[in-house]
Design a protein around this motif. Sequence first.
Motif, PDB file in Angstrom:
ATOM      1  N   ILE A   1     -15.425  -1.946  -8.152  1.00  0.00           N
ATOM      2  CA  ILE A   1     -14.315  -2.275  -8.772  1.00  0.00           C
ATOM      3  C   ILE A   1     -13.569  -1.195  -9.028  1.00  0.00           C
ATOM      4  O   ILE A   1     -12.138  -0.798  -9.141  1.00  0.00           O
ATOM      5  N   ARG A   2     -14.264   0.145  -9.798  1.00  0.00           N
ATOM      6  CA  ARG A   2     -12.775   1.137 -10.180  1.00  0.00           C
ATOM      7  C   ARG A   2     -12.700   2.425  -8.983  1.00  0.00           C
ATOM      8  O   ARG A   2     -13.298   3.237  -9.026  1.00  0.00           O
ATOM      9  N   THR A   3     -12.307   1.486  -7.944  1.00  0.00           N
ATOM     10  CA  THR A   3     -11.919   2.633  -6.766  1.00  0.00           C
ATOM     11  C   THR A   3     -10.603   3.397  -7.366  1.00  0.00           C
ATOM     12  O   THR A   3      -9.475   2.344  -7.597  1.00  0.00           O
ATOM     13  N   ASP A   4     -10.228   4.550  -6.644  1.00  0.00           N
ATOM     14  CA  ASP A   4      -8.855   4.678  -7.010  1.00  0.00           C
ATOM     15  C   ASP A   4      -7.919   3.677  -6.440  1.00  0.00           C
ATOM     16  O   ASP A   4      -6.297   3.302  -6.837  1.00  0.00           O
ATOM     17  N   ALA A   5      -8.150   3.027  -5.148  1.00  0.00           N
ATOM     18  CA  ALA A   5      -7.575   2.186  -3.816  1.00  0.00           C
ATOM     19  C   ALA A   5      -7.513   0.835  -5.504  1.00  0.00           C
ATOM     20  O   ALA A   5      -6.090   0.482  -5.262  1.00  0.00           O
ATOM     21  N   ILE A   6      -7.975   0.229  -5.490  1.00  0.00           N
ATOM     22  CA  ILE A   6      -7.939  -0.726  -6.712  1.00  0.00           C
ATOM     23  C   ILE A   6      -6.961  -0.867  -7.879  1.00  0.00           C
ATOM     24  O   ILE A   6      -6.307  -1.324  -7.797  1.00  0.00           O
ATOM     25  N   LEU A   7      -7.452   0.312  -8.250  1.00  0.00           N
ATOM     26  CA  LEU A   7      -7.151   0.796  -9.165  1.00  0.00           C
ATOM     27  C   LEU A   7      -5.150   1.289  -9.176  1.00  0.00           C
ATOM     28  O   LEU A   7      -4.189   1.363 -10.357  1.00  0.00           O
ATOM     29  N   ARG A   8      -5.245   1.607  -8.160  1.00  0.00           N
ATOM     30  CA  ARG A   8      -3.854   2.044  -7.966  1.00  0.00           C
ATOM     31  C   ARG A   8      -2.442   0.846  -7.324  1.00  0.00           C
ATOM     32  O   ARG A   8      -1.826   0.391  -7.555  1.00  0.00           O
ATOM     33  N   THR A   9      -3.714  -0.738  -7.040  1.00  0.00           N
ATOM     34  CA  THR A   9      -2.705  -1.815  -7.126  1.00  0.00           C
ATOM     35  C   THR A   9      -1.262  -1.963  -7.729  1.00  0.00           C
ATOM     36  O   THR A   9      -1.607  -2.377  -9.213  1.00  0.00           O
ATOM     37  N   PRO A  10      -0.225  -2.589  -7.452  1.00  0.00           N
ATOM     38  CA  PRO A  10       0.290  -2.923  -8.834  1.00  0.00           C
ATOM     39  C   PRO A  10       0.561  -4.338  -8.949  1.00  0.00           C
ATOM     40  O   PRO A  10       0.134  -4.921  -8.455  1.00  0.00           O
ATOM     41  N   GLN A  11       0.774  -4.870 -10.394  1.00  0.00           N
ATOM     42  CA  GLN A  11       0.833  -5.821 -10.419  1.00  0.00           C
ATOM     43  C   GLN A  11       1.703  -6.594 -10.522  1.00  0.00           C
ATOM     44  O   GLN A  11       2.843  -5.579 -10.835  1.00  0.00           O
ATOM     45  N   SER A  12       1.631  -7.542 -10.209  1.00  0.00           N
ATOM     46  CA  SER A  12       3.076  -8.616 -10.161  1.00  0.00           C
ATOM     47  C   SER A  12       3.073  -9.290 -11.872  1.00  0.00           C
ATOM     48  O   SER A  12       1.929  -9.961 -11.759  1.00  0.00           O
ATOM     49  N   PRO A  13       3.892  -9.442 -12.685  1.00  0.00           N
ATOM     50  CA  PRO A  13       3.767  -9.628 -13.903  1.00  0.00           C
ATOM     51  C   PRO A  13       4.251 -11.440 -13.897  1.00  0.00           C
ATOM     52  O   PRO A  13       4.219 -11.794 -15.138  1.00  0.00           O
ATOM     53  N   ARG A  14       4.551 -12.156 -12.918  1.00  0.00           N
ATOM     54  CA  ARG A  14       4.666 -13.458 -13.198  1.00  0.00           C
ATOM     55  C   ARG A  14       3.282 -13.880 -12.325  1.00  0.00           C
ATOM     56  O   ARG A  14       3.682 -15.579 -11.882  1.00  0.00           O
ATOM     57  N   ARG A  15       2.302 -13.043 -12.423  1.00  0.00           N
ATOM     58  CA  ARG A  15       1.383 -14.012 -11.428  1.00  0.00           C
ATOM     59  C   ARG A  15       0.048 -13.793 -12.345  1.00  0.00           C
ATOM     60  O   ARG A  15      -0.469 -13.407 -13.321  1.00  0.00           O
ATOM     61  N   ILE A  16      -0.350 -15.369 -12.628  1.00  0.00           N
ATOM     62  CA  ILE A  16      -1.525 -15.346 -12.922  1.00  0.00           C
ATOM     63  C   ILE A  16      -2.748 -16.140 -12.085  1.00  0.00           C
ATOM     64  O   ILE A  16      -2.871 -16.797 -11.100  1.00  0.00           O
ATOM     65  N   GLY A  17      -3.910 -15.663 -12.092  1.00  0.00           N
ATOM     66  CA  GLY A  17      -4.707 -15.955 -11.364  1.00  0.00           C
ATOM     67  C   GLY A  17      -5.984 -16.671 -11.829  1.00  0.00           C
ATOM     68  O   GLY A  17      -6.136 -17.007 -13.284  1.00  0.00           O
ATOM     69  N   ILE A  18      -6.866 -17.570 -11.126  1.00  0.00           N
ATOM     70  CA  ILE A  18      -7.738 -18.720 -10.973  1.00  0.00           C
ATOM     71  C   ILE A  18      -8.764 -18.300 -10.948  1.00  0.00           C
ATOM     72  O   ILE A  18      -9.209 -18.800  -9.353  1.00  0.00           O
TER      73      ILE A  18
END
Length: 375
Positions: free
Chosen positions: A170-187
């Motif tokens: 999980i704590r890889t550079d590639a994953i942690l650099r993923t840009p956030q989508s401010p209106r996205r909610i995960g289920i």
Amino acid sequence: MTNSPTIWLNAGETSGDLHGQLLVRALRERCHGARFAGMAGPAMREEGVEPLLATESLSVMGFTEVLAQLPRIMGLLRTIRERMESLRPDVVVVIDAPDFHFRVVKIAKSLGIPVVYYISPKLWAWREGRADFLRRHVDRLVCILPFEVDFYARHGMTVDYVGHPLLDSIRTDAILRTPQSPRRIGILPGSRRREITGLLPIFSRAADLLAARFPGLEFVLPVAPGMDRTLITDNWRSELPVTLVDSSGRYELMRSCRAIMAASGTATLETALLETPTAVAYTFSRLTYLLGRLLVKVPYMSLPNLILDAPVFPEFLQRGAEPSALADAVARWIPDTPERGRILAQLGSLPALLGNGGAAGRAAEIVLNTMRRTS
């Protein structure tokens, strides 16, 4: 032990299958000729484990749920004994799932095969007396949570703490650099059938309430291996669309979310390590819940809260798992609120508490040393 040992791995659920995949990868790096077989799910099969049995055949949780599946479980155990006796592996590694794996451990020991218990069972939550079984039947007990060392020490056991294997995936550079989508909610409704049927209708109604307060929200659901897409769509009770995404990129997807609604389980630790605020929910059968109230001794249900010893992620259990309560919690994290900042600050301390990576490699060394010591 031969130059080409046979290692039997047993995963009883999706999270154990993922941990098993990482462990096999680490074992193969250290023992190139090893053969891997046992009870495997999609992740372990992808890693080359011979699926003598399928993890998907054992997907139950709770007291009453296990009782209903008892004839099928007993059939699986008979098959394991037959195939283990025929194969004669050099070591058996069982991963979490104690209600099933304690029986597998007894089978292995009766055949004189050394046993490594990886992802030690959560006896600190309930059924503490089972520690004596582990002391008598397991060669090495491998823990991934820091507070488990003191717990087992109180029971006269020396255990191996390796840290948490999720950090490496999980704590890889590639994953942690993923840009956030401010209106996205995960289920994240869980992977078991009764989790999906129990929680997804609640999550979908919470989505309606959130969308009314924050127009333009996007709802996404990573589909775990083996999950029935029809079951998901049948239990999504909202007119709002939910985007089903293949689980291969689930960590990037979860990292991109502004907030998440999740079933209690390994997924909550994943979202915590991805630093995504999460509302945690779970429902049980009435009997399971009542027995749990009597027997469970821990103050929190979700792992991040237990590790941090604080209610960082709000938990909504049984009757408390209501759409309005979940929506209210998530709504506080969509804007840049002080509460959101507080949660993110608390989550930032998790990696150091969980060993900062390398857990699967340390566990692999323990497995190989157990074979060498007992061969």
